[in-house]
Design a protein around this motif. Sequence first.
Motif, PDB file in Angstrom:
ATOM      1  N   GLY A 245       1.203  -0.743  -0.090  1.00 50.89           N
ATOM      2  CA  GLY A 245       0.192  -0.074   0.400  1.00 50.89           C
ATOM      3  C   GLY A 245       0.610   0.953   0.466  1.00 50.89           C
ATOM      4  N   GLY A 246       2.294   1.292   0.087  1.00 47.27           N
ATOM      5  CA  GLY A 246       3.108   2.409  -0.254  1.00 47.27           C
ATOM      6  C   GLY A 246       3.210   3.304  -0.980  1.00 47.27           C
ATOM      7  N   GLY A 247       3.670   3.760  -0.986  1.00 47.35           N
ATOM      8  CA  GLY A 247       4.477   4.034  -2.569  1.00 47.35           C
ATOM      9  C   GLY A 247       5.902   5.814  -1.976  1.00 47.35           C
ATOM     10  N   THR A 248       5.575   6.375  -3.090  1.00 49.09           N
ATOM     11  CA  THR A 248       6.280   7.449  -2.898  1.00 49.09           C
ATOM     12  C   THR A 248       5.696   8.996  -3.607  1.00 49.09           C
ATOM     13  N   TRP A 249       6.125   9.967  -2.380  1.00 46.55           N
ATOM     14  CA  TRP A 249       5.352  11.093  -3.121  1.00 46.55           C
ATOM     15  C   TRP A 249       6.306  12.400  -3.312  1.00 46.55           C
ATOM     16  N   HIS A 250       5.597  13.528  -3.470  1.00 48.36           N
ATOM     17  CA  HIS A 250       6.634  14.966  -3.875  1.00 48.36           C
ATOM     18  C   HIS A 250       5.571  15.777  -3.065  1.00 48.36           C
ATOM     19  N   VAL A 251       5.951  16.068  -2.267  1.00 47.64           N
ATOM     20  CA  VAL A 251       4.800  16.712  -1.267  1.00 47.64           C
ATOM     21  C   VAL A 251       5.683  18.108  -1.192  1.00 47.64           C
ATOM     22  N   PRO A 252       5.257  18.946  -1.758  1.00 52.19           N
ATOM     23  CA  PRO A 252       5.137  20.694  -1.320  1.00 52.19           C
ATOM     24  C   PRO A 252       4.662  20.803  -0.208  1.00 52.19           C
ATOM     25  N   LEU A 253       5.033  21.696   0.567  1.00 45.69           N
ATOM     26  CA  LEU A 253       4.531  21.701   1.939  1.00 45.69           C
ATOM     27  C   LEU A 253       3.941  23.444   1.696  1.00 45.69           C
ATOM     28  N   ASP A 254       3.619  23.517   0.898  1.00 45.09           N
ATOM     29  CA  ASP A 254       2.808  24.890   1.515  1.00 45.09           C
ATOM     30  C   ASP A 254       1.305  24.782   0.825  1.00 45.09           C
ATOM     31  N   VAL A 255       0.010  25.320   1.603  1.00 44.94           N
ATOM     32  CA  VAL A 255      -1.104  23.727   1.309  1.00 44.94           C
ATOM     33  C   VAL A 255      -1.932  24.493  -0.067  1.00 44.94           C
ATOM     34  N   SER A 256      -1.038  25.786  -0.663  1.00 43.01           N
ATOM     35  CA  SER A 256      -1.770  26.309  -1.811  1.00 43.01           C
ATOM     36  C   SER A 256      -1.296  25.856  -3.065  1.00 43.01           C
ATOM     37  N   ARG A 257      -0.642  24.442  -2.625  1.00 41.38           N
ATOM     38  CA  ARG A 257       0.068  22.946  -3.388  1.00 41.38           C
ATOM     39  C   ARG A 257      -0.867  21.675  -2.975  1.00 41.38           C
ATOM     40  N   THR A 258      -0.107  20.749  -4.284  1.00 41.50           N
ATOM     41  CA  THR A 258      -1.227  19.800  -3.872  1.00 41.50           C
ATOM     42  C   THR A 258       0.675  18.797  -3.756  1.00 41.50           C
ATOM     43  N   ALA A 259       0.647  18.081  -3.144  1.00 43.93           N
ATOM     44  CA  ALA A 259       1.881  16.387  -3.346  1.00 43.93           C
ATOM     45  C   ALA A 259       0.960  15.403  -4.488  1.00 43.93           C
ATOM     46  N   VAL A 260       1.856  14.779  -4.578  1.00 44.25           N
ATOM     47  CA  VAL A 260       1.453  13.995  -5.948  1.00 44.25           C
ATOM     48  C   VAL A 260       2.326  13.044  -5.870  1.00 44.25           C
ATOM     49  N   PRO A 261       1.746  11.978  -6.399  1.00 46.08           N
ATOM     50  CA  PRO A 261       2.756  10.949  -6.434  1.00 46.08           C
ATOM     51  C   PRO A 261       4.029  11.062  -7.258  1.00 46.08           C
ATOM     52  N   ASP A 262       5.673  10.845  -6.745  1.00 42.22           N
ATOM     53  CA  ASP A 262       6.961  11.379  -6.938  1.00 42.22           C
ATOM     54  C   ASP A 262       7.337  11.345  -8.793  1.00 42.22           C
ATOM     55  N   ASP A 263       7.534  12.958  -9.090  1.00 43.17           N
ATOM     56  CA  ASP A 263       7.960  13.315 -10.239  1.00 43.17           C
ATOM     57  C   ASP A 263       9.096  13.383 -10.115  1.00 43.17           C
ATOM     58  N   GLY A 264       9.796  13.398 -10.009  1.00 45.24           N
ATOM     59  CA  GLY A 264      11.500  13.643  -9.948  1.00 45.24           C
ATOM     60  C   GLY A 264      12.005  14.985  -9.827  1.00 45.24           C
ATOM     61  N   SER A 265      10.627  15.242  -9.170  1.00 43.71           N
ATOM     62  CA  SER A 265      10.831  17.336  -9.150  1.00 43.71           C
ATOM     63  C   SER A 265      12.163  17.242  -7.897  1.00 43.71           C
ATOM     64  N   PRO A 266      13.379  18.094  -7.790  1.00 43.35           N
ATOM     65  CA  PRO A 266      13.693  18.715  -6.976  1.00 43.35           C
ATOM     66  C   PRO A 266      13.312  18.695  -5.118  1.00 43.35           C
ATOM     67  N   VAL A 267      13.496  18.197  -4.125  1.00 47.35           N
ATOM     68  CA  VAL A 267      13.201  18.188  -2.756  1.00 47.35           C
ATOM     69  C   VAL A 267      14.555  18.987  -2.343  1.00 47.35           C
ATOM     70  N   ASP A 268      13.701  19.669  -0.493  1.00 45.33           N
ATOM     71  CA  ASP A 268      14.866  19.091   0.063  1.00 45.33           C
ATOM     72  C   ASP A 268      15.032  18.280   1.089  1.00 45.33           C
ATOM     73  N   ALA A 269      14.510  17.961   1.519  1.00 45.91           N
ATOM     74  CA  ALA A 269      14.436  15.900   1.842  1.00 45.91           C
ATOM     75  C   ALA A 269      13.845  14.781   1.543  1.00 45.91           C
ATOM     76  N   GLU A 270      14.702  13.997   1.967  1.00 48.69           N
ATOM     77  CA  GLU A 270      13.404  12.633   2.008  1.00 48.69           C
ATOM     78  C   GLU A 270      13.837  12.245   3.063  1.00 48.69           C
ATOM     79  N   ILE A 271      12.003  11.485   2.805  1.00 48.22           N
ATOM     80  CA  ILE A 271      12.019  10.604   4.398  1.00 48.22           C
ATOM     81  C   ILE A 271      11.699   9.572   3.560  1.00 48.22           C
ATOM     82  N   THR A 272      12.128   8.816   4.315  1.00 50.77           N
ATOM     83  CA  THR A 272      10.846   6.962   4.145  1.00 50.77           C
ATOM     84  C   THR A 272      10.895   6.266   5.254  1.00 50.77           C
ATOM     85  N   CYS A 273       9.656   5.777   5.923  1.00 51.81           N
ATOM     86  CA  CYS A 273       9.694   5.392   6.625  1.00 51.81           C
ATOM     87  C   CYS A 273       7.874   4.169   6.590  1.00 51.81           C
ATOM     88  N   ASP A 274       7.701   3.437   7.366  1.00 52.14           N
ATOM     89  CA  ASP A 274       6.431   2.058   6.970  1.00 52.14           C
ATOM     90  C   ASP A 274       5.673   2.702   6.591  1.00 52.14           C
TER      91      ASP A 274
END
Length: 315
Positions: A245-274
């Motif tokens: 049921g897991g997956g990978t998402w690109h998550v902008p930390l701004d409520v005006s934008r929406t998290a989407v399945p990871d598209d390879g866009s640059p990020v400031d940090a990566e978090i991996t967990c169960d």
Amino acid sequence: MTMDGHVHPGEEIPAASDPVTRLRLDVIAEACGGPPPGALSRLLTAARAARRPAVTQGFAAPYAGRVAAMDALLASASPADWSQTIVEGWTLQQLVAHLAATDSLVAAQIGVPVAGPPLAANEVLSRTADMIAFVGDLSPERTRADWRAQADAICERAASMEPTATIEPGGIGFPVSDHLLARMLETWIHTDDAATVIGLPRPRPIAPHIHSTADFCARLLPWTMLFAGADGGGRAVRLTLTGPGGGTWHVPLDVSRTAVPDDGSPVDAEITCDVVAFCFLLGGRGAPATFPAEVTGDAGLARDVLAAAPAMSGP
């Protein structure tokens, strides 16, 4: 699985789309791990007797599946179980009243008759207090039946709604599909709370239902940061959730934008967990400071994200 219903280690369990059937199969499979004496037969009997959920397809399916799982657990509860303290100082009967109370805020928003007393306010805590007082004169079975009937009615009504229709139970405006995922998560967590205290196996939802809930939780992260008073500052994280049921998402930390399945866009940090641990963290279970996660990039930002994750969780 053999004809007598036994499962041997390593044997594949057939898939099932019906959450009650899947619950039963999952419990059989988990028996190989050794549930408490008598727990397996109790929950299997309850799973066979439980009603089918009102909806098993569409955006209400994850919620319907957890309602079915909770109902199976309640069907197996003994009279002594109903009076046990489960969480927040609530007995099992009061916990079901709390679920019915929070569900009733959704019911009122989508035009379904609410369980319990008339709705006095669109607010979880006061509604829970009213519902707990109301069920004080009712039997546990009546409390269970009222909760289940309301949940089924919500699922039936949702089947005719556009998933993007905005509703505001508790004063929080999100699409109805997201509110039902929130109801799925809380029902899942409280089923786990009850199963832990009573001593029953805790089968997980099927992987597609976990994935839908994980997607909702990933999309909540900008909001939890906002509620916690943390500054996302236009930054973004890559969230990788492991397990079925897991997956990978690109998550902008701004409520005006929406998290989407990871598209390879640059990020400031990566978090991996169960994936399950992450969903439960958003639901108020787990300590953010000691939450097991692999982090790369801006560790401070990752800590802020995890610390803020439970900010929108309730009792």
